[in-house]
Design an enzyme around this catalytic site. Structure first.
Site, PDB file in Angstrom:
ATOM      1  N   GLU A 101       0.530  -1.093   0.130  1.00  0.00           N
ATOM      2  CA  GLU A 101       0.080  -0.138   0.143  1.00  0.00           C
ATOM      3  C   GLU A 101       1.073   1.332   0.229  1.00  0.00           C
ATOM      4  OE1 GLU A 101      -3.360   0.443  -0.277  1.00  0.00           O
ATOM      5  OE2 GLU A 101      -3.643  -1.659  -0.476  1.00  0.00           O
ATOM      6  N   SER A 399     -40.821 -36.599  37.478  1.00  0.00           N
ATOM      7  CA  SER A 399     -40.334 -37.246  38.744  1.00  0.00           C
ATOM      8  C   SER A 399     -39.137 -36.439  39.244  1.00  0.00           C
ATOM      9  CB  SER A 399     -40.084 -38.623  38.679  1.00  0.00           C
ATOM     10  OG  SER A 399     -41.127 -39.292  38.261  1.00  0.00           O
TER      11      SER A 399
END
Length: 734
Positions: A101, A399
């Site tokens: 860049e 249960s």
């Protein structure tokens, strides 16, 4: 003579021609300088950002949800960005961006004149849209302030404003600081801002762990993040990566051999799967923190620390899914419902799912001492259904609710060996008569509480609940943290009242931690992006029951695991070793629509549920002991695979041994009786009974026949002759 004629005459004279050219050049220079000066001074008309704005710039950062080992579970964001210190990055990562860049980044002062002239030349030759001459500093300027310096605006004003801000930043900040800002703010596609977010998006790792090929792939993205997105356009991305490798070799960052080898290496991305692991858990965290932090949750870069154990989480997900597939595959009998595989295969691409008709399940693992969640699976497929069955559903516990009835009975003066009838029972409920049955259809006689709980006897539990009273059961349930309303009808004692699964599971913690109530805890603490603690929820513990009651209940529930309905938890091949103390309770509703197992060790608590979203029978014979217990055992086996087994629960000082007979604890001078365990605060009446006889409970052998059965010792039924006057039978009638 006109000015034009004089100019033509002067042009014909070689000496005057030089003067004309010089004056013309001077005039053009003056005009150009004036234009540039005007553009420089009026570029933003007082609205341009400056270096001070950069110094105080606070970007929006994604907040990270972290597991117990620091791994990322998920992110909350408006823009997916995570700031990283340049000193923590490998040199190859940040220099790869410099190489492609802005090769002379460390030499210029914000503007690379040589590159800018080349860019102007190329744009003139190729037309507008050729390569730009922006330096890293200029790119940073427009990335920090996209509204004032929009990238799609092709104008002298914007370019001059970029140059001004770039040069100010160069004078204000060191080069490494500018490069750090750039690496944290550059857009790299797929909603990722900065190298850290991009590294996690494309490679599933931190930018600190990138190799040179992965660094080159990211460095190729700023030029065109969408066009070079490696997931959407892998061939373009690979070509761009190879161009970056050439630039890196030219800059001396890699060798020519590395460059050639890299060019031959195909792209290797992490498997797509979104930002989430443990998605049901992450979404629960988001719901909990949104009210606490508001918009800061999405923009503040928070670090949300949780207790999720990634190994247990992965095992819970695998274990549940494989068990559900076994059920659907007929391993436990005929399964007639729709399967996950068939339903998913029938979906069209992108089709929304409003209801999942296939078998679902959940797993919650937590620390019983703190309530900290260690693993959570709220459903089978988060993409198809975001409904968290662990925290949002209400299901009948069957249960698995019974231990709370027995704990309330212990508080009412009962003991594990005291007796209760398991015989036939009929109860008037309004205008109807309810005649419940045990799961296996059989009836028992006089049985102990310990045995009734171990074998999950319904009739004994209902009798025990009615004896204790609904008010006391409700009170204990509320103390342990179950928020649901418990109605007053008798079937609630065997689990007919719907509860939130996570509440039920957390309530079991009180049995295993000495009687303390814990709240499910999803977050350990929240830090800001600088590591300062913002929030550390630590709800104070509350006493739910006496330590003695908790310990006696655990002692009874250990038998459920070791030799009761939960014995598959001790399976030699797949279960938990007997070296690890464990207790728990199975649960199955009457219609086998909900199956459960909630169990715990001294330092880990887990619950498993299986059922359909719209409750209906899973299959004939489905039970928590056969279908839910194996998932629990698998998770627990993983948890203790490389750990020393914990010590068993220590017996607290308020557990006392006393002789009892019937409902009375015998005083010192009384003979007989049975030794049993009691909580010191909940001892029943003490004394000597007048007559100690074992209760004679007789069970009707033919309850389906009309009339009442006759038992030994029963009062004589009156007969007709009982009403005739003695001696009158011989008298003649008139």
């Amino acid at each position: 003579m006109s000015a034009w004629a004089r100019l033509r005459g002067a042009w014909g004279n070689p000496a005057e021609r030089k003067l004309v050219i010089g004056l013309g050049a001077l005039g053009l220079a003056a005009c150009g300088t004036g234009g540039l000066t005007a553009a420089w001074t009026r570029a933003c008309a007082g609205t341009c950002p400056n270096a001070e704005h950069v110094a105080s710039f606070a970007p929006r950062q994604a907040s990270l949800v972290l597991d117990a080992r620091g791994g990322v579970l998920g992110q909350f964001y408006r823009e997916r960005r995570t700031l990283v210190d340049i000193d923590s990055l490998p040199r190859i990562v940040y220099m790869s961006f410099v190489a492609i860049e802005d090769r002379r980044f460390f030499e210029h002062e914000g503007v690379d004149l040589r590159r800018m002239v080349a860019a102007v030349r190329d744009n003139v030759i190729r037309g507008w849209g050729g390569p730009g001459g922006s330096t890293i500093s200029m790119q940073l300027a427009r990335n920090l302030f996209p509204q004032q310096l929009p990238a799609n605006e092709k104008s002298v004003r914007r370019k001059v404003a970029e140059i001004k801000l770039a040069m100010q930043m160069e004078r204000r900040f060191e080069k490494r600081r500018i490069l750090e800002l750039y690496l944290n703010h550059i857009y790299l596609g797929a909603g990722a801002y900065g190298v850290e977010a991009a590294a996690r998006t494309y490679f599933g790792k931190s930018a600190r762990e990138l190799n040179y090929l992965e660094a080159a792939t990211l460095a190729g993205l700023p030029q065109a993040p969408t066009a070079y997105n490696p997931r959407q356009h892998p061939e373009r991305s690979e070509r761009r990566r190879n161009r970056v490798l050439e630039a890196m070799a030219d800059a001396g960052l890699i060798t020519a051999a590395q460059m050639e080898e890299g060019k031959r290496t195909p792209l290797a991305l992490s498997p797509p799967g979104g930002a989430f692991k443990a998605p049901y858990f992450v979404e629960t965290v988001r719901r909990e923190l949104e009210d606490q932090f508001g918009e800061l949750l999405y923009t503040g870069g928070l670090r949300i620390h949780t207790g999720i154990d990634p190994v247990l989480q992965a095992e819970a997900e695998r274990g549940l899914e494989q068990q559900l597939q076994r059920i659907e595959g007929g391993e436990y009998g005929g399964f007639g419902g729709p399967t996950y595989a068939r339903f998913t295969a029938g979906l069209k691409p992108g089709q929304a799912v409003t209801h999942t008709p296939y078998l679902q399940g959940l797993v919650v693992v937590m620390d019983p001492r703190s309530g900290l969640i260690r693993a959570m699976v709220g459903g089978r497929d988060f993409r198809q259904s975001q409904f968290n069955r662990a925290t949002q559903a209400q299901r009948q516990p069957g249960s698995s609710f019974k231990p709370f009835v027995y704990a309330a009975a212990l508080e009412n003066g009962r003991s594990p060996l005291s007796g209760v009838s398991d015989g036939p029972l009929s109860i008037s409920v309004g205008s109807e008569v309810w005649s419940p049955k045990n799961y296996d259809g059989t009836y028992g006689g006089w049985t102990s509480l310990r045995s009734a709980l171990r074998n999950s006897r319904n009739l004994a539990t209902i009798r025990l609940g009615r004896e204790t009273g609904i008010a006391k059961v409700r009170d204990l349930v509320a103390r342990t943290g179950i928020r649901s309303r418990i109605p007053g009808y008798p079937s609630v004692y065997i689990g007919s009242a719907a509860v939130y699964p996570v509440d039920l599971i957390a309530a079991y913690a009180a049995f295993g931690n000495g009687g303390w109530r814990v709240e499910p805890r999803y977050v350990q603490r929240v830090d800001d992006h600088r590591g300062r603690v913002l929030w550390e929820p630590a709800p104070p513990p509350r006493r739910a029951m006496d330590p003695g009651i908790a310990w006696i209940m655990t002692d009874m529930l250990r038998e459920v695991v070791d030799r009761g309905t939960g014995t598959l938890a001790r399976d030699d091949a797949t279960g938990l070793s007997y070296d690890v103390p464990a207790a728990g309770k199975t649960g199955t509703t009457n219609d086998a629509a909900d199956i459960w197992f909630v169990g715990y060790t001294p330092d880990l608590l887990a619950g498993v549920w299986v059922g359909f979203d719209n409750p209906h029978t899973i299959m004939s014979g489905a039970t928590g002991g056969t279908m839910a217990v194996p998932v629990w055992a698998r998770v627990m086996r993983t948890a203790y695979a490389n750990r020393k087994p914990p010590a068993a629960w220590p017996r607290p000082s308020d557990v006392v041994e006393r002789r009892f007979s019937g409902r009375m604890v015998l005083s010192a001078g009384c003979g007989g009786g049975t030794e049993d365990l009691f909580s010191a605060r909940h001892l029943p009446e003490v004394g000597c009974p007048v007559r100690e006889t074992a209760p004679m409970i007789f069970v009707d052998p033919t309850p389906e026949l009309p009339g009442r059965p006759v038992f030994p010792g029963q009062a004589r039924v009156p007969r007709p002759e009982d009403f005739v006057t003695p001696g009158a039978e011989g008298a003649k009638k008139p």
